[in-house]
Design a protein around this motif. Structure first.
Motif, mmCIF file in Angstrom:
data_model
loop_
_atom_site.group_PDB
_atom_site.id
_atom_site.type_symbol
_atom_site.label_atom_id
_atom_site.label_comp_id
_atom_site.label_asym_id
_atom_site.label_seq_id
_atom_site.Cartn_x
_atom_site.Cartn_y
_atom_site.Cartn_z
ATOM 1 N N LEU A 196 -11.207 -20.402 7.719
ATOM 2 C CA LEU A 196 -12.504 -20.441 7.039
ATOM 3 C C LEU A 196 -12.475 -21.449 5.896
ATOM 4 O O LEU A 196 -13.342 -22.321 5.797
ATOM 5 C CB LEU A 196 -12.854 -19.059 6.473
ATOM 6 C CG LEU A 196 -13.413 -18.032 7.450
ATOM 7 C CD1 LEU A 196 -13.605 -16.703 6.746
ATOM 8 C CD2 LEU A 196 -14.733 -18.501 8.019
ATOM 9 N N ILE B 83 -14.618 -24.948 5.620
ATOM 10 C CA ILE B 83 -15.606 -25.130 4.559
ATOM 11 C C ILE B 83 -15.239 -26.317 3.670
ATOM 12 O O ILE B 83 -16.093 -27.115 3.309
ATOM 13 C CB ILE B 83 -15.728 -23.839 3.713
ATOM 14 C CG1 ILE B 83 -16.334 -22.721 4.556
ATOM 15 C CG2 ILE B 83 -16.593 -24.089 2.484
ATOM 16 C CD1 ILE B 83 -16.316 -21.371 3.887
ATOM 17 N N TYR C 66 -22.062 -29.678 8.637
ATOM 18 C CA TYR C 66 -21.886 -28.516 9.513
ATOM 19 C C TYR C 66 -22.460 -28.787 10.906
ATOM 20 O O TYR C 66 -21.869 -28.409 11.908
ATOM 21 C CB TYR C 66 -22.579 -27.281 8.913
ATOM 22 C CG TYR C 66 -21.752 -26.602 7.848
ATOM 23 C CD1 TYR C 66 -20.602 -25.903 8.201
ATOM 24 C CD2 TYR C 66 -22.108 -26.656 6.517
ATOM 25 C CE1 TYR C 66 -19.833 -25.287 7.235
ATOM 26 C CE2 TYR C 66 -21.349 -26.038 5.545
ATOM 27 C CZ TYR C 66 -20.210 -25.354 5.903
ATOM 28 O OH TYR C 66 -19.446 -24.744 4.953
ATOM 29 N N PHE D 167 -14.785 -21.224 13.472
ATOM 30 C CA PHE D 167 -15.347 -20.811 12.193
ATOM 31 C C PHE D 167 -15.926 -19.398 12.290
ATOM 32 O O PHE D 167 -15.592 -18.516 11.489
ATOM 33 C CB PHE D 167 -16.439 -21.821 11.806
ATOM 34 C CG PHE D 167 -17.020 -21.614 10.440
ATOM 35 C CD1 PHE D 167 -16.214 -21.665 9.319
ATOM 36 C CD2 PHE D 167 -18.376 -21.412 10.276
ATOM 37 C CE1 PHE D 167 -16.752 -21.499 8.061
ATOM 38 C CE2 PHE D 167 -18.919 -21.250 9.017
ATOM 39 C CZ PHE D 167 -18.107 -21.291 7.913
ATOM 40 N N ALA E 66 -14.613 -15.822 10.708
ATOM 41 C CA ALA E 66 -15.437 -14.930 9.885
ATOM 42 C C ALA E 66 -15.383 -13.515 10.457
ATOM 43 O O ALA E 66 -15.308 -12.536 9.707
ATOM 44 C CB ALA E 66 -16.871 -15.432 9.829
ATOM 45 N N LEU F 110 -14.046 -10.024 8.630
ATOM 46 C CA LEU F 110 -14.834 -8.804 8.439
ATOM 47 C C LEU F 110 -14.367 -7.657 9.326
ATOM 48 O O LEU F 110 -14.602 -6.495 9.009
ATOM 49 C CB LEU F 110 -16.315 -9.093 8.708
ATOM 50 C CG LEU F 110 -16.966 -10.092 7.746
ATOM 51 C CD1 LEU F 110 -18.362 -10.449 8.203
ATOM 52 C CD2 LEU F 110 -17.015 -9.520 6.347
ATOM 53 N N ILE G 255 -15.346 -0.233 15.322
ATOM 54 C CA ILE G 255 -15.980 -1.149 14.358
ATOM 55 C C ILE G 255 -15.159 -2.433 14.315
ATOM 56 O O ILE G 255 -15.693 -3.535 14.218
ATOM 57 C CB ILE G 255 -16.061 -0.507 12.958
ATOM 58 C CG1 ILE G 255 -17.120 0.593 12.956
ATOM 59 C CG2 ILE G 255 -16.407 -1.560 11.909
ATOM 60 C CD1 ILE G 255 -17.148 1.399 11.677
ATOM 61 N N PHE H 286 -23.014 -11.968 14.505
ATOM 62 C CA PHE H 286 -23.704 -10.909 13.755
ATOM 63 C C PHE H 286 -23.890 -9.660 14.613
ATOM 64 O O PHE H 286 -23.556 -8.552 14.196
ATOM 65 C CB PHE H 286 -25.071 -11.404 13.274
ATOM 66 C CG PHE H 286 -25.035 -11.885 11.856
ATOM 67 C CD1 PHE H 286 -24.895 -10.977 10.811
ATOM 68 C CD2 PHE H 286 -25.114 -13.229 11.562
ATOM 69 C CE1 PHE H 286 -24.853 -11.421 9.504
ATOM 70 C CE2 PHE H 286 -25.058 -13.680 10.256
ATOM 71 C CZ PHE H 286 -24.935 -12.770 9.227
ATOM 72 N N PHE I 117 -21.244 -6.848 15.275
ATOM 73 C CA PHE I 117 -20.906 -5.752 14.368
ATOM 74 C C PHE I 117 -21.833 -4.548 14.522
ATOM 75 O O PHE I 117 -21.627 -3.531 13.897
ATOM 76 C CB PHE I 117 -20.980 -6.237 12.922
ATOM 77 C CG PHE I 117 -19.768 -7.002 12.527
ATOM 78 C CD1 PHE I 117 -18.608 -6.336 12.173
ATOM 79 C CD2 PHE I 117 -19.761 -8.373 12.544
ATOM 80 C CE1 PHE I 117 -17.475 -7.032 11.829
ATOM 81 C CE2 PHE I 117 -18.630 -9.079 12.208
ATOM 82 C CZ PHE I 117 -17.492 -8.412 11.854
ATOM 83 N N MET I 118 -22.882 -4.702 15.314
ATOM 84 C CA MET I 118 -23.903 -3.660 15.314
ATOM 85 C C MET I 118 -23.958 -2.910 16.623
ATOM 86 O O MET I 118 -24.968 -2.293 16.951
ATOM 87 C CB MET I 118 -25.258 -4.306 15.007
ATOM 88 C CG MET I 118 -25.213 -4.924 13.621
ATOM 89 S SD MET I 118 -26.574 -6.008 13.320
ATOM 90 C CE MET I 118 -25.937 -6.947 11.949
ATOM 91 N N TRP J 62 -20.883 -1.210 18.008
ATOM 92 C CA TRP J 62 -19.603 -0.604 18.350
ATOM 93 C C TRP J 62 -19.734 0.745 19.040
ATOM 94 O O TRP J 62 -18.892 1.093 19.861
ATOM 95 C CB TRP J 62 -18.725 -0.501 17.109
ATOM 96 C CG TRP J 62 -19.035 0.681 16.243
ATOM 97 C CD1 TRP J 62 -18.529 1.929 16.409
ATOM 98 C CD2 TRP J 62 -19.902 0.732 15.112
ATOM 99 N NE1 TRP J 62 -19.026 2.756 15.439
ATOM 100 C CE2 TRP J 62 -19.868 2.064 14.633
ATOM 101 C CE3 TRP J 62 -20.678 -0.203 14.448
ATOM 102 C CZ2 TRP J 62 -20.602 2.471 13.526
ATOM 103 C CZ3 TRP J 62 -21.403 0.206 13.351
ATOM 104 C CH2 TRP J 62 -21.365 1.524 12.910
ATOM 105 N N HIS K 281 -0.245 -37.249 0.387
ATOM 106 C CA HIS K 281 0.477 -36.112 -0.186
ATOM 107 C C HIS K 281 0.699 -35.055 0.885
ATOM 108 O O HIS K 281 -0.242 -34.649 1.547
ATOM 109 C CB HIS K 281 -0.320 -35.537 -1.361
ATOM 110 C CG HIS K 281 0.371 -34.422 -2.062
ATOM 111 N ND1 HIS K 281 -0.284 -33.311 -2.518
ATOM 112 C CD2 HIS K 281 1.679 -34.238 -2.348
ATOM 113 C CE1 HIS K 281 0.599 -32.489 -3.065
ATOM 114 N NE2 HIS K 281 1.789 -33.037 -2.981
ATOM 115 N N HIS L 49 5.310 -37.310 -1.173
ATOM 116 C CA HIS L 49 4.343 -38.342 -0.798
ATOM 117 C C HIS L 49 4.908 -39.234 0.285
ATOM 118 O O HIS L 49 6.078 -39.596 0.252
ATOM 119 C CB HIS L 49 3.971 -39.195 -2.012
ATOM 120 C CG HIS L 49 3.021 -38.508 -2.935
ATOM 121 N ND1 HIS L 49 3.437 -37.744 -3.995
ATOM 122 C CD2 HIS L 49 1.669 -38.435 -2.927
ATOM 123 C CE1 HIS L 49 2.383 -37.231 -4.612
ATOM 124 N NE2 HIS L 49 1.294 -37.635 -3.975
#
Lengths: 629, 110
Positions: free
Chosen positions: A173, A177, A186, A197, A201, A205, A245, A289, A292-293, A295, A549, A609
């Motif tokens: 992540l 970003i 993006y 990505f 996420a 979660l 979940i 999204f 998660f709703m 399970w 570096h 370096h």
């Protein structure tokens, strides 16, 4: 001494891999250990199919069968599929966004070693008094009643490897970003980066609920707590909720990167820009999204009541919409393209009908009343193998062929690849298609045998033959890997000839610093744009050539993870009266871990370096130094 | 080297601009601090006045939510430029966690 100087003894190579923080080498470590666990899980699958080959078979005892199905599921999900996908994420994602490494190279290495020791710990259960036997979902009522230490191996092993996965997710992540090359907005990120990505996420979660569940399980079993013990006022259903979940997002963590690999393949081998790139991106986020709703659809028959069942049934059906968007976008990407049927493309084309079949049975199960009929039958087994094997494993095999040249600098044989594909693909459908009907005929899952009078003999035999085909396919792949490595025919930057994204603009394998100069990204499919404009170098640069570096390698991640491994044994035997040394082992193990954290915190390690002169010199030699010191 | 940060001498206009910006920021912080004290006072007064728990609990939770937002935006600088991703992740995480916990609690204990 020059930081690019090389001396290559066997011991030096081993030491280099044990201490590496280079994302490309960590990818290879993930690939090797994930591949190893894939073979272990496959062996367990073969034993299951041998046992179920004929009615009343006694190849495995009932107890051993329980252990094998548990370990097959757990190994395949946690120790094979996820690490193999993490291998591709590690190998490709930083290259796709034009970064020199991930954001936290040290943590990347720590994540790998935690996963590795967790996996080893879990599998040591075979030799130390029996493997876990409560199914990969480890439902609490079964798990708390399980004798011996199998379940403790499960909960402690997954806790450790779960830390590793969580660390990897956070790392990706932050990398995506913060470390995109100039111009890489993006909406210019390649789709594999996007799916990495979103999957990261989801890891961020979804893993905490699993960690909490496992924590409760460890405390219940090893330290006398009663979170799930019904007779002491606990609630055994909470484990199921916590597990799912986590568990439902987990299957999206697996499938999304596979979707990403297929998206790359469709675009490359159709020689077309992805159709509906924006829609694909938003479908990916939406799937994340919705994941998660839904399970509780794994628990329709628990007795949640009609309201809860209806809500979760509807939510589940909605997921079919973004997934459908993806399928149509892929089809329209192929449509009218100049298609070349290479091995990755063949896998990708085969993936569409296979995965759709699994998706359709998924929507069937989303209807709660029907699910009461299908629950715990072979129909469910058929469904999830269609999405996991037909989606994730085909994706991993396709990714192996696609990215092999980028990871190792050699091409896997297309001919042997085709043989693998046909054996695996036919075997897969032979094994699992017929299991839908076994399920409808009433065959329950997780039962170690069946009677000769039940009429399931022929279908089970066919299913077992299919498994044999898949095993042959995997063996041919192994032969392919060995032959390719022995022949060692080196390939150039863009071996497929139609690469579109940044990773194909640099040597295969890339030098350990990836990009001598950070590229400037001018649109989606950067490398394709440069090629079309006749830019021989394949990129435009965002900065002049200068010192780079780099982080130093470190053995500390390995030691830190080993400390956890030792501590886990202490926790495992904590309650055993015959083993008074357990507490000492627990303390020593944690001491090793915290001690190495202390060393890491107190010792300044500022990296080194690579000078401009060394970069120029390296470019003359072909620019693919692997940084071995 | 990209990592070197060169010393910079500010012009008079820049200096004035920064001064003005900082004083507005300070004013915002003081205002939100005052609001937060006020909200806390309301909470305490409600409890002291002995209203019904069914009234107090939801209102206190609401006040807490407002306080969190004020805290995040005025003291933890979420409103500053370049915090879009952070805000997106925080709010989507909160949203997911809220839905999950709500569904879990209602299913298991209702």
């Amino acid at each position: 001494m020059s930081s690019l100087a090389q001396k290559k003894g066997f011991g030096a190579v081993i030491w280099d891999y044990l201490t590496t923080v280079d994302h490309k080498k960590i990818a290879i470590l993930y690939l090797i250990s994930g591949g190893f666990f894939f073979l272990v899980g496959g062996l367990e699958a073969m034993m299951i199919r041998i046992q179920l080959m004929k009615a009343g078979n006694d190849f495995l005892s009932a107890g051993l069968y329980n252990e094998i199905i548990t370990m097959h599921g757990t190994t395949m999900i946690f120790l094979a599929a996820m690490p193999l996908l993490l291998a591709f994420m590690n190998a490709v994602m930083p290259l796709q966004i034009g970064a020199r490494d991930v954001a936290f190279p040290f943590l990347n290495s720590l994540g790998f070693w935690l996963f590795f020791f967790g996996g080893i710990f879990l599998n040591l259960s075979w030799f130390m008094g029996g493997a876990p036997d409560a199914g990969w979902t480890n439902y609490a009522s079964l798990a708390l009643a399980s004798e011996g230490h199998g379940i403790d191996f499960y909960s402690l092993g997954l806790t450790i490897s779960g830390f590793g996965t969580l660390i990897a997710g956070i790392n990706f992540l932050v990398t995506i970003i913060n470390m995109r090359a100039p111009g890489m907005t993006y909406m210019r990120m390649p789709l594999f980066t996007w799916t990495t990505f979103v999957a990261s996420a989801l890891i961020l979660l979804a893993f905490p609920p699993l960690t909490i569940g496992l924590f409760f399980m460890v405390f219940d079993r090893l330290f006398g707590a009663n979170f799930f013990a019904v007779n002491m006022g606990g609630n055994t259903i909470i484990w199921e909720h916590l597990f799912w979940i986590f568990g439902h997002p987990e299957v999206y963590i697996l499938i999304l990167p596979a979707f990403g690999i297929f998206s790359e393949i469709f675009a490359i081998f159709s020689r077309k820009r992805l159709f509906g790139y924006t829609a694909l991106v938003f479908a990916t986020i939406l799937i994340g999204f919705y994941g998660f709703m839904v399970w509780a659809h794994h628990m329709f028959t628990v007795g949640l009541g009609p309201t809860a069942n209806a809500v979760f049934a509807l939510a589940t059906m909605i997921i079919a919409v973004p997934t459908g968007i993806k399928i149509f976008n892929w089809l329209l990407t192929i449509w009218g393209g100049s298609i070349s049927f290479t091995v990755p493309m063949v896998y990708a084309v085969a993936f569409i009908p296979s995965f759709v079949a699994g998706g359709v049975t998924g929507v069937m199960q989303a209807m709660a009343p029907l699910d009461y009929q299908l629950h715990d039958s072979y129909f469910i087994v058929a469904h999830f193998h269609y999405v996991i094997v037909g989606g994730v494993v085909l994706g991993i095999l396709a990714g192996t062929h696609l990215y092999w040249p980028k990871m190792f600098g050699t091409m896997l044989s297309e001919k042997l690849g085709m043989i693998t594909f046909w054996f695996f693909f036919i075997g897969f459908h032979l094994t699992f298609f017929i299991q839908h009907f076994l399920g409808l005929m009433g065959m329950p899952r997780r039962v170690y045998t069946f009677g000769a009078d039940q009429g399931w003999d022929l279908f089970n035999m066919i299913s077992s033959v299919g498994a044999l085909f898949m095993a042959i396919g995997v063996l041919v792949l192994l032969v392919n890997v060995v032959l390719t490595t022995v022949k060692n025919v080196r390939v150039g930057n863009d071996p497929w000839g139609d690469g579109r994204t940044l990773e194909w603009a640099i040597p295969s394998p890339p030098p350990f610093y990836n990009f001598a100069q950070t590229p400037l990204v001018r649109g989606l499919d950067t490398y394709w744009i440069e090629k079309m404009e006749g830019n021989k170098e394949g990129m435009v640069y965002a900065e002049p050539l200068g010192d780079v570096h780099m982080p130093n390698g470190s053995i500390i991640p390995l030691i830190m993870s080993f400390g956890m491994f030792v501590a886990a044994f202490g926790a495992l035997y904590f309650l055993d009266d015959t083993k008074p040394w357990a507490l000492a082992v627990l303390i020593i193990g944690l001491g090793i871990t915290f001690g190495s954290m202390l060393v890491r915190s107190l010792k300044d390690d500022l990296g080194f370096h690579i000078t401009k002169e060394e970069l120029i010199e390296d470019a003359k030699r072909g620019g693919n130094t692997d940084g071995l010191k | 080297m990209a990592h070197d940060t060169p010393e910079k001498i500010r012009s008079h206009a820049e200096h004035e601009y920064l001064k003005k910006k900082r004083s507005t920021e300070m004013r915002h912080q003081l205002t939100s601090f005052a609001i937060m004290i006020f909200l806390t006072l309301i909470a305490f007064t409600m409890v002291a006045a002995g209203f019904s728990a069914y009234l107090i609990v939801p209102i206190i939770l609401l006040l807490a939510a407002v306080q969190v937002v004020l805290q995040l935006y005025h003291f933890m600088h979420l409103s500053n430029k370049g915090h879009g991703t952070v805000a997106f992740f925080m709010f989507s995480g909160m949203f997911v966690a809220f839905i999950t916990v709500l569904a879990l609690v209602t299913i298991v204990w209702w």
